[in-house]
Design a protein around this motif. Structure first.
Motif, PDB file in Angstrom:
ATOM      1  N   GLU A  69       0.774  -1.259   0.148  1.00 47.95           N
ATOM      2  CA  GLU A  69       0.014  -0.062  -0.038  1.00 47.95           C
ATOM      3  C   GLU A  69       0.932   1.306  -0.009  1.00 47.95           C
ATOM      4  O   GLU A  69       2.143   1.304   0.486  1.00 47.95           O
ATOM      5  CB  GLU A  69      -0.808  -0.051   1.200  1.00 47.95           C
ATOM      6  N   ILE A  77       0.401   5.835   0.478  1.00 39.20           N
ATOM      7  CA  ILE A  77      -0.524   6.953   0.570  1.00 39.20           C
ATOM      8  C   ILE A  77      -0.581   7.809  -0.633  1.00 39.20           C
ATOM      9  O   ILE A  77       0.549   8.044  -1.191  1.00 39.20           O
ATOM     10  CB  ILE A  77      -0.027   7.684   1.714  1.00 39.20           C
ATOM     11  N   ARG A  78      -1.541   7.889  -1.042  1.00 40.58           N
ATOM     12  CA  ARG A  78      -1.985   8.508  -2.500  1.00 40.58           C
ATOM     13  C   ARG A  78      -2.642  10.159  -2.156  1.00 40.58           C
ATOM     14  O   ARG A  78      -3.371  10.194  -1.524  1.00 40.58           O
ATOM     15  CB  ARG A  78      -2.686   7.846  -3.294  1.00 40.58           C
ATOM     16  N   LYS A  90      -6.168  13.110  -5.358  1.00 42.59           N
ATOM     17  CA  LYS A  90      -7.731  13.560  -5.490  1.00 42.59           C
ATOM     18  C   LYS A  90      -7.665  14.962  -5.619  1.00 42.59           C
ATOM     19  O   LYS A  90      -6.811  15.769  -4.975  1.00 42.59           O
ATOM     20  CB  LYS A  90      -8.591  13.120  -4.513  1.00 42.59           C
ATOM     21  N   THR A 118      -6.167  17.187   0.925  1.00 40.50           N
ATOM     22  CA  THR A 118      -6.050  15.640   1.568  1.00 40.50           C
ATOM     23  C   THR A 118      -5.251  15.836   2.644  1.00 40.50           C
ATOM     24  O   THR A 118      -4.361  16.537   2.688  1.00 40.50           O
ATOM     25  CB  THR A 118      -5.588  14.613   0.368  1.00 40.50           C
ATOM     26  N   GLU A 127      -7.099   3.894   5.654  1.00 40.79           N
ATOM     27  CA  GLU A 127      -8.452   4.091   4.936  1.00 40.79           C
ATOM     28  C   GLU A 127      -8.582   5.373   4.149  1.00 40.79           C
ATOM     29  O   GLU A 127      -7.875   6.492   4.705  1.00 40.79           O
ATOM     30  CB  GLU A 127      -9.677   4.029   5.997  1.00 40.79           C
ATOM     31  N   TYR A 128      -9.276   5.383   3.075  1.00 36.60           N
ATOM     32  CA  TYR A 128      -9.502   6.630   2.429  1.00 36.60           C
ATOM     33  C   TYR A 128     -10.806   7.114   2.851  1.00 36.60           C
ATOM     34  O   TYR A 128     -11.824   6.380   2.195  1.00 36.60           O
ATOM     35  CB  TYR A 128      -9.212   6.707   0.872  1.00 36.60           C
ATOM     36  N   ARG A 129     -10.939   8.232   3.297  1.00 35.45           N
ATOM     37  CA  ARG A 129     -12.462   8.808   3.863  1.00 35.45           C
ATOM     38  C   ARG A 129     -12.818  10.132   3.111  1.00 35.45           C
ATOM     39  O   ARG A 129     -11.805  11.082   2.914  1.00 35.45           O
ATOM     40  CB  ARG A 129     -12.469   8.770   5.376  1.00 35.45           C
ATOM     41  N   CYS A 130     -13.987  10.629   3.336  1.00 32.16           N
ATOM     42  CA  CYS A 130     -14.446  12.160   2.953  1.00 32.16           C
ATOM     43  C   CYS A 130     -14.697  12.724   4.407  1.00 32.16           C
ATOM     44  O   CYS A 130     -15.419  12.184   5.251  1.00 32.16           O
ATOM     45  CB  CYS A 130     -15.461  12.127   2.169  1.00 32.16           C
ATOM     46  N   ASN A 184     -10.523  15.515   1.656  1.00 35.37           N
ATOM     47  CA  ASN A 184     -10.207  14.069   1.575  1.00 35.37           C
ATOM     48  C   ASN A 184      -9.487  13.763   2.644  1.00 35.37           C
ATOM     49  O   ASN A 184      -8.367  14.564   3.122  1.00 35.37           O
ATOM     50  CB  ASN A 184      -9.534  13.490   0.239  1.00 35.37           C
ATOM     51  N   VAL A 222      -7.106  10.600   4.769  1.00 30.30           N
ATOM     52  CA  VAL A 222      -6.038   9.642   4.804  1.00 30.30           C
ATOM     53  C   VAL A 222      -6.087   9.034   6.098  1.00 30.30           C
ATOM     54  O   VAL A 222      -5.375   9.694   6.979  1.00 30.30           O
ATOM     55  CB  VAL A 222      -4.874   9.712   3.962  1.00 30.30           C
TER      56      VAL A 222
END
Length: 609
Positions: free
Chosen positions: A200, A202-203, A206, A210, A241-244, A357, A359
């Motif tokens: 994995e 961290i991206r 978006k 973020t 987890e990617y959350r809004c 966004n 992380v």
């Protein structure tokens, strides 16, 4: 028996330690976190002093400075690091200074940095990955970082010694290759450690903003930003987890956290948390489009005359649940300017509708090292950070092995100490030379000092020596006080000086012991803002050792309640020391210690081979 500083003074320190220990215990610990951290350090070590390939590292690393004097100090240190091949090469390193005039906060510094990027690179910066580190300010709560900057604070590991800059670059080593063009904004005095799955990353890809989020106790949440996340359907626990984010709360009360559904309860044993926790902020990224929107806004307003907070004023405007109410809340503001509320509202309307966004890093730790108490705790007592980062009790120094005592030890960083010298548990010595008859009490900070005479440093002492250039001559001055003294606390009139404390003793009593008259001339700068920071009480001397000895006599006079006249000395405030500081000489002094330790190690290697 000799009197020690007031009991409440010492008890306050103990309460702090217990509080930090409890906060640290809330966060998850484990082998995975240590291994992930060590992997990043190894990868960064491989890049030090070598040219980096395109996309492998940041295109630009920028550090902010509060004024031109600080800007010059940062540039000198960056230049030294590049010369000694301590940083990756082929990267653009910049120092961006705040405009002269009113304080503009880290939000204002961010806007100013965007303008600098536009001037330097035109449209080209829209394709760059940029790391922006906020390091403006004078580090009044950790004054051994005041002269050379928070981002150049030494850490007890590495050869050569790591400073906060290298640690930041190491911990963010995986970010640039998984990031769209834009800017990552971070602060110089915190450390974020995290562990995620092996495959994995961290991206930061978006649109909008973020931010990283770390599980924290509700108490920690009251002094940080807290995320109110949108509902999440996936019930499986993950490290990443990617959350809004629905809305962002800045330093909310516990009641407010509950009111806006920001509070979570652990439903898995693998998350070692209290019965309730929140997700708090650290660094954030904004894509180029969002950065350009802020720059265009800054160009329109021209001059900024109030302090803008990059977290409180940018992030609170984001997410579908953001409302304008926060713009009128000035409870967390040190100085309420007439322009502030209007400026906040304009930023809110500019950014409203922009996504935030998040992380979520469930196996992560956030450490702040911005105060003397935090600095001492994390370097001498905090087994978690020691384990995760590999911090050492003796880091690149000449000194016999220190026996650990119930997890609490002293910490020696790039220093030369005689084997007969003693340093009590809980104390940090950096960039110093201490002779055989020197005894350092517990919980002290000793920085840049040279002591070869017989000396007893009282427990809870702070000593930091600075080289000065005055009228073309090299001089020295050593700031000395108690580690818990509040240098920022100020009073408006001379009659209120009794409210200030020096080493747990009424400041007026101290002035009497030093035979100093209470006049406006006793203070530099603003005469309606009187504090230990701008009190002219520190002697100027012709040699470094004399400077330390003289300032130590000041401290001992307070301890023993015995007179020590400062009348015959030229006296400076800390504020003035920073104006006269000779960065080149301080770097040279550190380099001399470095060379002596290197030579000593080579000789030891020859003797053992």
């Amino acid at each position: 028996m000799r009197a020690v500083p007031g009991r409440r003074y010492l008890e306050g320190f103990c309460w702090f330690r217990e509080g930090v220990a409890m906060a640290a215990a809330v966060a998850p610990v484990g082998v995975a976190l240590r291994e992930a951290t060590q992997r990043k350090l190894r990868r960064f070590s491989e890049l030090r002093g070598k040219p980096v390939a395109a996309g492998e590292f940041w295109d630009i690393v920028a550090v902010t400075a509060a004024d031109e004097k600080q800007e010059l100090a940062y540039k000198q240190q960056l230049s030294e690091k590049l010369k000694k091949k301590e940083l990756p090469l082929g990267v653009q390193y910049h120092v961006f200074v705040d405009p002269a005039g009113a304080k503009i906060g880290n939000g204002g510094s961010t806007l100013c940095a965007l303008r600098c990027l536009e001037k330097l690179y035109g449209d080209k910066w829209n394709s760059f990955t940029i790391l922006l580190i906020h390091s403006g300010g004078y580090s009044q709560r950790l004054p051994n970082a005041s002269a050379l900057g928070k981002i150049f604070t030494a850490l007890p590991f590495g050869n050569p010694i790591y400073q906060m800059l290298e640690l930041k670059l190491a911990m963010y080593i995986d970010f640039p290759s998984h990031m769209n063009p834009g800017i990552l904004v971070t602060c110089a005095d915190d450390i974020e450690l995290y562990s995620i799955g092996e495959c994995e990353f961290i991206r930061f890809d978006k649109p909008g903003f973020t931010a990283l989020a770390h599980p924290s106790s509700l108490t920690v949440g009251t002094t940080h930003g807290v995320f109110v996340l949108e509902p999440f359907n996936d019930l499986e626990y993950r490290d990443l987890e990617y959350r809004c984010c629905h809305r962002f709360l800045h330093k909310p009360s516990i009641e407010k956290m509950h009111q806006f559904d920001a509070v979570y309860r652990p439903d898995t044993p693998s998350l070692k948390l209290d019965s309730e926790y929140v997700y708090t902020d650290s660094l954030f990224y904004m894509d180029h489009k969002s950065a350009k929107k802020l720059l265009d806004f800054y160009e329109k307003i021209g001059t900024l005359n109030c302090e803008i907070d990059a977290y409180g004023d940018f992030l609170q405007a984001l997410g579908p649940g953001a409302t304008v109410e926060y713009t009128r809340n000035t409870s967390n503001v040190t100085k309420e300017e007439a322009e502030l509320i209007d400026m906040r509202q304009r930023i809110f309307h500019l950014l409203k509708g922009t996504s935030l966004n998040v992380v979520v890093l469930n196996n992560s730790r956030f450490y702040h090292i911005g105060t003397t108490e935090e600095y001492l705790f994390h370097f001498t007592s905090d087994s978690s950070l020691k384990s995760e980062l590999g911090l050492q009790s003796i880091a690149f120094s000449i000194f016999p092995v220190i026996p650990e005592c119930s997890g609490n030890t002293s910490c020696i960083i790039q220093s030369v100490l005689d084997s007969r010298c003693s340093v009590a548990a809980g104390s940090v010595v950096e960039y110093s030379r201490l002779g055989p008859d020197v005894s350092v009490g517990e919980n002290c900070i000793i920085s840049g000092c040279h002591i070869m005479t017989t000396a007893v440093l009282p427990a809870y002492s702070f000593l930091c020596s600075l080289s000065l250039k005055m009228n073309g001559h090299l001089k020295y001055s050593t700031m000395a006080f108690g580690v818990q003294d509040n240098l920022k606390k100020n009073v408006k009139t001379l009659s209120d000086l009794k409210l200030l404390q020096f080493f747990g003793v009424c400041f007026l009593s101290c002035l009497d012991i030093w035979n100093l008259k209470v006049t406006e001339e006793l203070f530099s700068g603003n005469k309606t803002c009187l504090s230990l920071w701008n009190a002219r009480i520190f002697p100027v001397c012709s040699s470094l050792s004399d400077s330390v000895t003289t300032s130590l006599k000041m401290l001992n006079a307070i301890q023993n309640k015995s007179a020590f006249s400062l009348n015959n000395y030229t006296l400076l405030s800390i504020e003035e020391m920073l104006v006269y500081k000779d960065v080149e000489d301080m770097i040279t002094y550190r380099e001399q210690i470095f060379l002596e330790i290197t030579l000593n190690r080579k000789q030891s290697d020859l003797e053992t081979s």
